[in-house]
Design a protein around this motif. Structure first.
Motif, PDB file in Angstrom:
ATOM      1  N   LYS A 127      68.245-141.857  13.109  1.00 16.81           N
ATOM      2  CA  LYS A 127      68.765-140.643  13.971  1.00 16.81           C
ATOM      3  C   LYS A 127      69.989-140.471  13.932  1.00 16.81           C
ATOM      4  O   LYS A 127      70.731-141.372  14.154  1.00 16.81           O
ATOM      5  N   LEU A 128      70.640-139.486  13.299  1.00 14.83           N
ATOM      6  CA  LEU A 128      72.074-139.019  13.458  1.00 14.83           C
ATOM      7  C   LEU A 128      72.218-137.780  14.416  1.00 14.83           C
ATOM      8  O   LEU A 128      73.050-137.771  15.306  1.00 14.83           O
ATOM      9  N   ASP A 129      71.515-136.852  14.158  1.00 15.00           N
ATOM     10  CA  ASP A 129      71.671-135.543  15.094  1.00 15.00           C
ATOM     11  C   ASP A 129      71.510-135.863  16.303  1.00 15.00           C
ATOM     12  O   ASP A 129      72.307-135.376  17.315  1.00 15.00           O
ATOM     13  N   GLU A 130      70.757-136.895  16.630  1.00 14.29           N
ATOM     14  CA  GLU A 130      70.485-137.116  18.170  1.00 14.29           C
ATOM     15  C   GLU A 130      71.626-137.976  18.827  1.00 14.29           C
ATOM     16  O   GLU A 130      71.644-138.189  20.051  1.00 14.29           O
ATOM     17  N   LEU A 131      72.491-138.473  17.961  1.00 16.11           N
ATOM     18  CA  LEU A 131      73.824-139.208  18.313  1.00 16.11           C
ATOM     19  C   LEU A 131      74.699-138.156  19.051  1.00 16.11           C
ATOM     20  O   LEU A 131      75.630-138.764  19.734  1.00 16.11           O
ATOM     21  N   VAL A 132      74.656-136.913  18.617  1.00 13.85           N
ATOM     22  CA  VAL A 132      75.737-135.851  19.032  1.00 13.85           C
ATOM     23  C   VAL A 132      75.519-135.444  20.438  1.00 13.85           C
ATOM     24  O   VAL A 132      74.407-134.710  20.670  1.00 13.85           O
ATOM     25  N   THR A 133      76.221-135.799  21.364  1.00 18.04           N
ATOM     26  CA  THR A 133      75.957-135.190  22.660  1.00 18.04           C
ATOM     27  C   THR A 133      76.771-133.796  22.905  1.00 18.04           C
ATOM     28  O   THR A 133      76.304-133.209  23.805  1.00 18.04           O
ATOM     29  N   ARG A 134      77.855-133.547  22.378  1.00 19.36           N
ATOM     30  CA  ARG A 134      78.673-132.401  22.587  1.00 19.36           C
ATOM     31  C   ARG A 134      79.025-132.232  21.117  1.00 19.36           C
ATOM     32  O   ARG A 134      79.881-132.968  20.438  1.00 19.36           O
ATOM     33  N   ARG A 135      79.531-130.843  20.953  1.00 17.53           N
ATOM     34  CA  ARG A 135      80.154-130.388  19.716  1.00 17.53           C
ATOM     35  C   ARG A 135      81.674-129.362  20.278  1.00 17.53           C
ATOM     36  O   ARG A 135      81.358-128.966  21.508  1.00 17.53           O
ATOM     37  N   TYR A 136      82.570-129.784  19.936  1.00 18.13           N
ATOM     38  CA  TYR A 136      83.765-129.038  20.316  1.00 18.13           C
ATOM     39  C   TYR A 136      84.655-128.472  19.340  1.00 18.13           C
ATOM     40  O   TYR A 136      84.547-128.808  18.092  1.00 18.13           O
ATOM     41  N   ARG A 137      85.435-127.407  19.678  1.00 19.11           N
ATOM     42  CA  ARG A 137      86.291-126.744  18.719  1.00 19.11           C
ATOM     43  C   ARG A 137      87.688-127.598  18.576  1.00 19.11           C
ATOM     44  O   ARG A 137      87.885-128.602  19.549  1.00 19.11           O
ATOM     45  N   ILE A 186      88.678-136.095  23.895  1.00 16.29           N
ATOM     46  CA  ILE A 186      89.044-137.315  24.093  1.00 16.29           C
ATOM     47  C   ILE A 186      88.889-137.692  25.322  1.00 16.29           C
ATOM     48  O   ILE A 186      88.457-138.958  25.667  1.00 16.29           O
ATOM     49  N   ALA A 187      89.052-136.926  26.496  1.00 18.55           N
ATOM     50  CA  ALA A 187      88.745-136.968  27.987  1.00 18.55           C
ATOM     51  C   ALA A 187      87.353-137.453  28.235  1.00 18.55           C
ATOM     52  O   ALA A 187      87.138-138.480  28.648  1.00 18.55           O
ATOM     53  N   ASP A 188      86.455-136.865  27.413  1.00 14.71           N
ATOM     54  CA  ASP A 188      84.948-137.332  27.434  1.00 14.71           C
ATOM     55  C   ASP A 188      84.616-138.415  26.996  1.00 14.71           C
ATOM     56  O   ASP A 188      83.810-139.115  27.421  1.00 14.71           O
ATOM     57  N   MET A 189      85.249-138.817  25.725  1.00  6.56           N
ATOM     58  CA  MET A 189      85.119-140.015  25.131  1.00  6.56           C
ATOM     59  C   MET A 189      85.606-141.073  26.123  1.00  6.56           C
ATOM     60  O   MET A 189      84.721-142.187  26.299  1.00  6.56           O
ATOM     61  N   ARG A 190      86.646-140.983  26.616  1.00 10.91           N
ATOM     62  CA  ARG A 190      87.136-142.101  27.494  1.00 10.91           C
ATOM     63  C   ARG A 190      86.352-142.503  28.892  1.00 10.91           C
ATOM     64  O   ARG A 190      86.370-143.387  29.518  1.00 10.91           O
ATOM     65  N   GLY A 196      83.176-141.728  28.829  1.00  9.02           N
ATOM     66  CA  GLY A 196      81.676-142.120  28.528  1.00  9.02           C
ATOM     67  C   GLY A 196      80.756-141.320  28.883  1.00  9.02           C
ATOM     68  O   GLY A 196      79.674-141.540  28.765  1.00  9.02           O
ATOM     69  N   ARG A 197      81.214-140.181  28.564  1.00  9.10           N
ATOM     70  CA  ARG A 197      80.292-138.960  28.755  1.00  9.10           C
ATOM     71  C   ARG A 197      79.439-138.612  27.586  1.00  9.10           C
ATOM     72  O   ARG A 197      78.415-138.151  27.421  1.00  9.10           O
ATOM     73  N   ASN A 198      79.748-139.100  26.481  1.00  8.89           N
ATOM     74  CA  ASN A 198      79.380-138.751  25.040  1.00  8.89           C
ATOM     75  C   ASN A 198      78.687-140.100  24.268  1.00  8.89           C
ATOM     76  O   ASN A 198      79.358-141.005  24.504  1.00  8.89           O
ATOM     77  N   ILE A 199      77.566-139.855  23.537  1.00  9.41           N
ATOM     78  CA  ILE A 199      77.251-141.038  22.691  1.00  9.41           C
ATOM     79  C   ILE A 199      78.219-140.662  21.406  1.00  9.41           C
ATOM     80  O   ILE A 199      79.083-141.734  20.940  1.00  9.41           O
ATOM     81  N   ARG A 200      78.472-139.519  20.833  1.00  9.86           N
ATOM     82  CA  ARG A 200      79.328-139.008  20.033  1.00  9.86           C
ATOM     83  C   ARG A 200      79.678-137.652  20.173  1.00  9.86           C
ATOM     84  O   ARG A 200      78.618-136.856  20.491  1.00  9.86           O
ATOM     85  N   GLY A 201      80.754-137.389  20.196  1.00  6.18           N
ATOM     86  CA  GLY A 201      81.509-136.009  20.246  1.00  6.18           C
ATOM     87  C   GLY A 201      81.788-135.595  18.722  1.00  6.18           C
ATOM     88  O   GLY A 201      82.269-136.626  18.287  1.00  6.18           O
ATOM     89  N   VAL A 202      81.393-134.307  18.503  1.00  3.29           N
ATOM     90  CA  VAL A 202      81.743-133.762  17.035  1.00  3.29           C
ATOM     91  C   VAL A 202      82.913-132.750  17.116  1.00  3.29           C
ATOM     92  O   VAL A 202      82.599-131.672  17.875  1.00  3.29           O
ATOM     93  N   ILE A 203      83.992-132.769  16.474  1.00  4.66           N
ATOM     94  CA  ILE A 203      84.970-131.669  16.372  1.00  4.66           C
ATOM     95  C   ILE A 203      84.472-130.871  15.128  1.00  4.66           C
ATOM     96  O   ILE A 203      84.289-131.150  14.143  1.00  4.66           O
ATOM     97  N   GLN A 204      84.221-129.450  15.645  1.00  7.94           N
ATOM     98  CA  GLN A 204      83.831-128.599  14.470  1.00  7.94           C
ATOM     99  C   GLN A 204      84.877-127.823  13.973  1.00  7.94           C
ATOM    100  O   GLN A 204      85.414-127.089  14.991  1.00  7.94           O
TER     101      GLN A 204
END
Length: 241
Positions: free
Chosen positions: A205-215, A223-227, A229-237
């Motif tokens: 499972k990879l897609d399921e790891l992404v909690t949120r995508r960001y511009r 970075i604030a969400d990462m610190r 603990g809101r995301n499993i993984r955040g992706v910058i698009q």
């Protein structure tokens, strides 16, 4: 990321051919990005470094972007029991979908759970994948480890924390192993194609790891969400040309 010269968050980067791994054209870039570090680090920590075997009891301390893949790896290796430990409720709620059989909010609280699950034997493998590992987590992790078991340290301890309290006699008499690992003990050139192949087949499972995508202009929020603990993984698009 200047330290490792990987050009993180840059829109363009000049790289040596030796630093590039060719992937199948059908692989989405966001999935490919995940297997550059966090996924193989977690997966390898459970499978290669901890050497999880069928029937094992495994405790994964920290179920974020690295630890959730240790959970996946442990289950894929045949672990009977996988305990996901994390203080963030949302991550504990997600852990069963990646293979955790049980969850707990802290390593200390997991002692009684693991003791009950194993009838006092404790865990065969303990994998420490917390975002920041403090020295006082090490003796608790070793207490979770059974006689002859392995405790894998994947997370980073602050450099100023030089002293780690350990019962050295217990390590000798109980034949326990505390093992530090980098990149889960995997080789990028071999592991990335392998993991992406598993993703294509539905075994990872990879897609399921992404909690949120960001511009890219939302990088500070990401970075604030990462610190927090809101995301499993955040992706910058990045913008598409």
């Amino acid at each position: 990321m200047a330290m490792m010269q990987v050009g993180t968050f840059a829109e363009y980067v000049v790289a040596s051919a030796r630093s590039v791994i060719k992937i199948d054209e059908s692989i989405p870039f966001d999935a490919a990005a995940l297997v550059s570090c966090g996924v193989p680090t977690g997966w390898g920590s459970a499978t290669i470094s901890a050497q999880t075997a069928p029937g094992d009891t495994v405790v994964v301390i920290g179920t974020g972007g690295v630890g959730m893949n240790a959970v996946q790896g442990a289950r894929a290796a045949g672990a009977k029991v996988v305990v996901g430990v994390d203080p963030v409720e949302a991550k504990r709620d997600m852990a069963p979908s990646f293979g955790a059989t049980h969850t707990c909010p802290s390593a200390v609280e997991s002692l009684d759970l693991v003791r009950e699950l194993t009838r006092g034997v404790m865990a065969d493998r303990v994998i420490i994948t917390a975002g920041v590992v403090h020295a006082d987590l090490i003796p608790v992790s070793m207490a979770l480890t059974r006689k002859g078991g392995t405790c894998v340290l994947t997370g980073i301890v602050p450099i100023e924390e030089l002293s780690v309290p350990l019962m050295l006699a217990e390590m000798t008499y109980s034949h326990k192993q505390l093992k530090g690992v980098l990149y889960g003990g995997m080789n990028p050139r071999a592991s990335m194609p392998m993991l992406l192949s598993m993703y294509q087949s539905g075994a990872l499972k990879l897609d399921e790891l992404v909690t949120r995508r960001y511009r890219l202009d939302q990088i500070n929020e990401a970075i604030a969400d990462m610190r927090a603990g809101r995301n499993i993984r955040g992706v910058i698009q990045f913008p598409q040309d």
